[in-house]
Scaffold this motif. Structure first.
Motif, PDB file in Angstrom:
ATOM      1  N   CYS A 371      53.051  46.632  28.336  1.00 58.87           N
ATOM      2  CA  CYS A 371      51.723  46.045  28.157  1.00 58.87           C
ATOM      3  C   CYS A 371      51.837  44.571  27.766  1.00 58.87           C
ATOM      4  O   CYS A 371      51.085  43.723  28.274  1.00 58.87           O
ATOM      5  N   ALA A 372      52.791  44.242  26.895  1.00 59.02           N
ATOM      6  CA  ALA A 372      52.977  42.853  26.483  1.00 59.02           C
ATOM      7  C   ALA A 372      53.426  41.982  27.651  1.00 59.02           C
ATOM      8  O   ALA A 372      52.989  40.834  27.793  1.00 59.02           O
ATOM      9  N   GLU A 373      54.293  42.510  28.507  1.00 65.08           N
ATOM     10  CA  GLU A 373      54.734  41.753  29.684  1.00 65.08           C
ATOM     11  C   GLU A 373      53.564  41.486  30.626  1.00 65.08           C
ATOM     12  O   GLU A 373      53.451  40.400  31.204  1.00 65.08           O
ATOM     13  N   TRP A 374      52.700  42.462  30.796  1.00 63.61           N
ATOM     14  CA  TRP A 374      51.525  42.256  31.651  1.00 63.61           C
ATOM     15  C   TRP A 374      50.616  41.183  31.078  1.00 63.61           C
ATOM     16  O   TRP A 374      50.061  40.361  31.826  1.00 63.61           O
ATOM     17  N   LEU A 375      50.435  41.182  29.762  1.00 64.80           N
ATOM     18  CA  LEU A 375      49.587  40.161  29.143  1.00 64.80           C
ATOM     19  C   LEU A 375      50.185  38.766  29.319  1.00 64.80           C
ATOM     20  O   LEU A 375      49.462  37.793  29.571  1.00 64.80           O
ATOM     21  N   THR A 376      51.515  38.668  29.186  1.00 65.09           N
ATOM     22  CA  THR A 376      52.171  37.372  29.411  1.00 65.09           C
ATOM     23  C   THR A 376      51.994  36.922  30.849  1.00 65.09           C
ATOM     24  O   THR A 376      51.714  35.747  31.124  1.00 65.09           O
ATOM     25  N   LEU A 377      52.159  37.859  31.787  1.00 59.88           N
ATOM     26  CA  LEU A 377      51.993  37.515  33.191  1.00 59.88           C
ATOM     27  C   LEU A 377      50.571  37.065  33.490  1.00 59.88           C
ATOM     28  O   LEU A 377      50.362  36.095  34.237  1.00 59.88           O
ATOM     29  N   SER A 378      49.586  37.750  32.927  1.00 58.78           N
ATOM     30  CA  SER A 378      48.197  37.358  33.167  1.00 58.78           C
ATOM     31  C   SER A 378      47.921  35.955  32.613  1.00 58.78           C
ATOM     32  O   SER A 378      47.193  35.167  33.227  1.00 58.78           O
ATOM     33  N   ARG A 379      48.532  35.624  31.474  1.00 62.51           N
ATOM     34  CA  ARG A 379      48.371  34.278  30.924  1.00 62.51           C
ATOM     35  C   ARG A 379      49.038  33.249  31.835  1.00 62.51           C
ATOM     36  O   ARG A 379      48.521  32.141  32.026  1.00 62.51           O
ATOM     37  N   TYR A 380      50.171  33.611  32.408  1.00 60.11           N
ATOM     38  CA  TYR A 380      50.864  32.696  33.319  1.00 60.11           C
ATOM     39  C   TYR A 380      50.040  32.455  34.584  1.00 60.11           C
ATOM     40  O   TYR A 380      49.888  31.311  35.033  1.00 60.11           O
ATOM     41  N   ILE A 381      49.494  33.537  35.153  1.00 59.44           N
ATOM     42  CA  ILE A 381      48.673  33.376  36.358  1.00 59.44           C
ATOM     43  C   ILE A 381      47.432  32.555  36.048  1.00 59.44           C
ATOM     44  O   ILE A 381      46.994  31.730  36.852  1.00 59.44           O
ATOM     45  N   ARG A 428      47.256  44.699  40.470  1.00 60.23           N
ATOM     46  CA  ARG A 428      46.127  45.556  40.104  1.00 60.23           C
ATOM     47  C   ARG A 428      46.467  47.028  40.338  1.00 60.23           C
ATOM     48  O   ARG A 428      46.174  47.887  39.493  1.00 60.23           O
ATOM     49  N   ASP A 429      47.119  47.323  41.463  1.00 56.30           N
ATOM     50  CA  ASP A 429      47.486  48.709  41.768  1.00 56.30           C
ATOM     51  C   ASP A 429      48.540  49.218  40.787  1.00 56.30           C
ATOM     52  O   ASP A 429      48.506  50.392  40.390  1.00 56.30           O
ATOM     53  N   VAL A 465      44.383  44.733  29.934  1.00 53.03           N
ATOM     54  CA  VAL A 465      45.240  44.215  31.004  1.00 53.03           C
ATOM     55  C   VAL A 465      44.552  44.382  32.348  1.00 53.03           C
ATOM     56  O   VAL A 465      44.512  43.450  33.171  1.00 53.03           O
ATOM     57  N   ALA A 466      43.999  45.574  32.590  1.00 52.98           N
ATOM     58  CA  ALA A 466      43.307  45.812  33.864  1.00 52.98           C
ATOM     59  C   ALA A 466      42.126  44.861  34.030  1.00 52.98           C
ATOM     60  O   ALA A 466      41.869  44.357  35.130  1.00 52.98           O
ATOM     61  N   GLY A 467      41.419  44.593  32.925  1.00 48.08           N
ATOM     62  CA  GLY A 467      40.302  43.647  32.994  1.00 48.08           C
ATOM     63  C   GLY A 467      40.766  42.243  33.325  1.00 48.08           C
ATOM     64  O   GLY A 467      40.114  41.530  34.104  1.00 48.08           O
ATOM     65  N   HIS A 468      41.899  41.833  32.749  1.00 48.26           N
ATOM     66  CA  HIS A 468      42.447  40.505  33.053  1.00 48.26           C
ATOM     67  C   HIS A 468      42.806  40.386  34.534  1.00 48.26           C
ATOM     68  O   HIS A 468      42.485  39.381  35.181  1.00 48.26           O
TER      69      HIS A 468
END
Length: 583
Positions: A371-381, A428-429, A465-468
């Motif tokens: 979950c933390a990696e996904w949040l970091t990735l969303s911040r990067y994107i 997303r998938d 994360v899904a919302g981001h």
């Protein structure tokens, strides 16, 4: 991806003896991905599907080279027995025989026979396992490091204390580890099969396809597999190439999606960010009257080159206040394996007790990392999309260096944007599948119900994360619409500039056309000497005609003259009206 991303080494352009002259040290050091990164594949041609076509009834010629005797390998023998009815397990059987991804065989086989035997043996026996026993009402889980297949076999033969739940954390996979875990714990081969590759799409002939299962079948299985992305920062291209070489030494197939096209003026020159496709898989055997509950958690080996983007996710605890003098230890960041073990050792008493009711809670710390990696990735994107918006809004941000000169190129921003339009649906998938596996009732009436165990508490985090990801996908589409409009405006401006250039050519034609006409007119005389007395007439006639013609076609001059005429007329009317008023 579909087939192996950079294709596969195959037919040699040189003889076998010449091929053997290749630097053996380089073969050991670079592996497949490194060979590609260093451009060393030009000595060979490419051939797809060297390890077989999904529709082939007969084994490929290379299968005879890597085939091994499975008489003392019951799990591999089991795979050979059932692969006809379950053809997708054929790839796992090949993986175990090669001791790594079959796609790498054509590189491994270039080694000398004795070196090839040694490399395969090392890959097959690789063991990096940690065993934890979670005992009810005991806050700290018992940990044991296992570094050899013999130690793993002996530990599998022992039972944990009564009421305890055992977890095996496995870094990477190897043939011997699969043999021991699969045979002694009676694990479904699909559990290992789904973990060894990282493809996101397939070609019609690929033999390594992972087809989806019916939900009625998959939800009854005692395991699940989660995919996620790890963003990693590399200061130089050499550092990035070294990371590719390290990934090539993994037994499981893991690759890096590089973001070279997403550089901006704020990035360090030659620095890049790569996204590592990763997986975490958990298998659980529920407790019974005779056997305790056991879990097997598979995680990926780590790329040690470079750094986690922005130095990685924050610790899963609040920072101490000045009045708190409780001793604390920093989580190791050398590898995912060590980092995960550190956080497992920090498991609270509440979460240890929750494992007895919900064995999935053994994966709680791994899920936190995902979950933390996904949040970091969303911040990067988010950062990259913001840079693209700046480039669209500010022309000076679209400056590209081309041939030593600054050139404004709007297409560069569009290329960056299209990359995220392609990748975000995949992300997303991935997140959606993770939520479905962890929270089967995600869309049911009880999705907002209060939960007490640690897995249930993660529902909201994965929802965030899904919302981001959803917001980023929507933002990408909006930027694309704006980019399309700006592109049309840019094209209009270019058309205007071209029209101005054509206008200048028109001015030249207007100037020289009268001159050509006058020249032709005066050249009608055959006696050139006679023109010496009348040459001045040419200039007296040609220059005024050219000037008059130019002024007539010059829109600015005619507009100015019309403006002067209107002002003069208005002034005359004003004076006339003033005189009439006095009278």
């Amino acid at each position: 991806m579909g087939s192996f991303p950079w294709q596969i080494l195959t037919r040699e352009r040189s003889s076998a003896d010449e091929r053997r002259k290749y630097d053996q040290h380089e073969l050991e050091k670079l592996d497949f991905n490194g060979m590609i990164a260093d451009g060393r594949l030009k000595e060979w041609e490419y051939e797809e599907y060297h390890n077989g076509d999904i529709y082939d009834e007969q084994p490929s010629k290379y299968e005879q080279e890597w085939e091994i005797d499975s008489k003392n390998m019951p799990y591999l023998s089991h795979l050979k027995r059932i692969q006809t009815a379950w053809p997708h397990l054929r790839h796992l059987r090949q993986w175990m025989e090669v001791t790594t991804s079959p796609d790498k065989w054509q590189l491994l086989r270039l080694l000398k026979s004795d070196k090839l035997t040694q490399v395969r043996k090392e890959r097959a026996s690789q063991t990096s396992v940690a065993a934890f026993d979670f005992v009810l009402d005991r806050p700290v889980p018992e940990e044991l490091r296992i570094r050899s297949k013999d130690d793993l076999g002996r530990h599998l033969d022992t039972l944990p204390a009564k009421g305890a739940t055992r977890l095996y954390v496995v870094e990477d996979l190897s043939r011997d580890v699969i043999e021991l875990l699969g045979t002694k714990l009676d694990i479904d081969p699909l559990f290992f099969r789904e973990h060894i590759n990282d493809y996101t799409w397939y070609n019609t002939r690929d033999p390594w396809v992972e087809l989806p299962d019916l939900d009625i079948v998959s939800r009854s299985r005692p395991y699940f597999r989660l995919t996620y992305m790890q963003p990693r920062y590399f200061k130089t291209q050499e550092s990035y190439k070294e990371a590719i070489r390290q990934a090539g030494h993994f037994n499981v197939l893991r690759r890096l999606d590089v973001d070279l096209e997403h550089t901006s003026r704020f990035d360090k020159e030659e620095a890049t960010v790569a996204l590592v496709r990763s997986k975490v898989s958990l298998w659980i055997r529920e407790a019974s009257d005779d056997l305790p509950a056991v879990g097997v958690l598979l995680i990926d080996p780590s790329i040690k080159e470079g750094d986690p983007l922005w130095k990685g996710y924050r610790p899963f605890m609040n920072s101490p206040v000045p009045s708190d003098h409780t001793p604390f230890a920093a989580a190791p960041t050398t590898t995912l394996f060590e980092n995960l073990l550190f956080w497992i050792r920090q498991t609270s008493q509440h979460d240890v007790n929750a494992i007895q009711k919900n064995p999935r809670a053994m994966a709680f710390r791994a899920l936190q990392i995902i979950c933390a990696e996904w949040l970091t990735l969303s911040r990067y994107i988010t950062a990259r999309l913001g840079q693209i918006e700046w480039e669209i809004e500010r022309p000076d941000f679209r400056i590209e260096k081309q041939e030593g000169k600054d050139k404004v190129d709007f297409n560069t921003s569009l290329q960056k944007l299209h990359t995220w339009r392609r990748r975000l649906p995949l992300y997303r998938d991935m997140v959606s599948e993770t939520r479905t596996k962890l929270f089967p009732d995600n869309d049911g009436p009880g999705k907002d119900a209060e939960t007490t165990d640690c897995i249930g508490e993660l529902r909201k985090d994965f929802g965030i994360v899904a919302g981001h990801i959803h917001d980023l996908l929507s933002r990408t589409e909006r930027i694309a619409a704006v980019a399309t409009a700006v592109t049309a405006i840019e094209e209009s401006r270019r058309a205007i500039e071209q029209n101005k250039a054509l206008g200048r050519l028109t001015y030249l034609a207007v100037i020289f056309a009268p001159l050509s006409f006058v020249s032709s007119f005066f050249s009608m005389s055959e006696n050139v000497a006679e023109l010496s007395q009348t040459i001045w007439i040419y200039f007296c006639v040609a220059v005024p005609i050219s000037a008059l013609a130019f002024l007539l076609v010059d829109k600015n001059w005619t507009d100015n003259m019309m403006g002067v005429y209107r002002k003069t007329s208005a002034a005359k009317q004003k004076v006339k009206h003033h005189h009439e008023k006095k009278q």
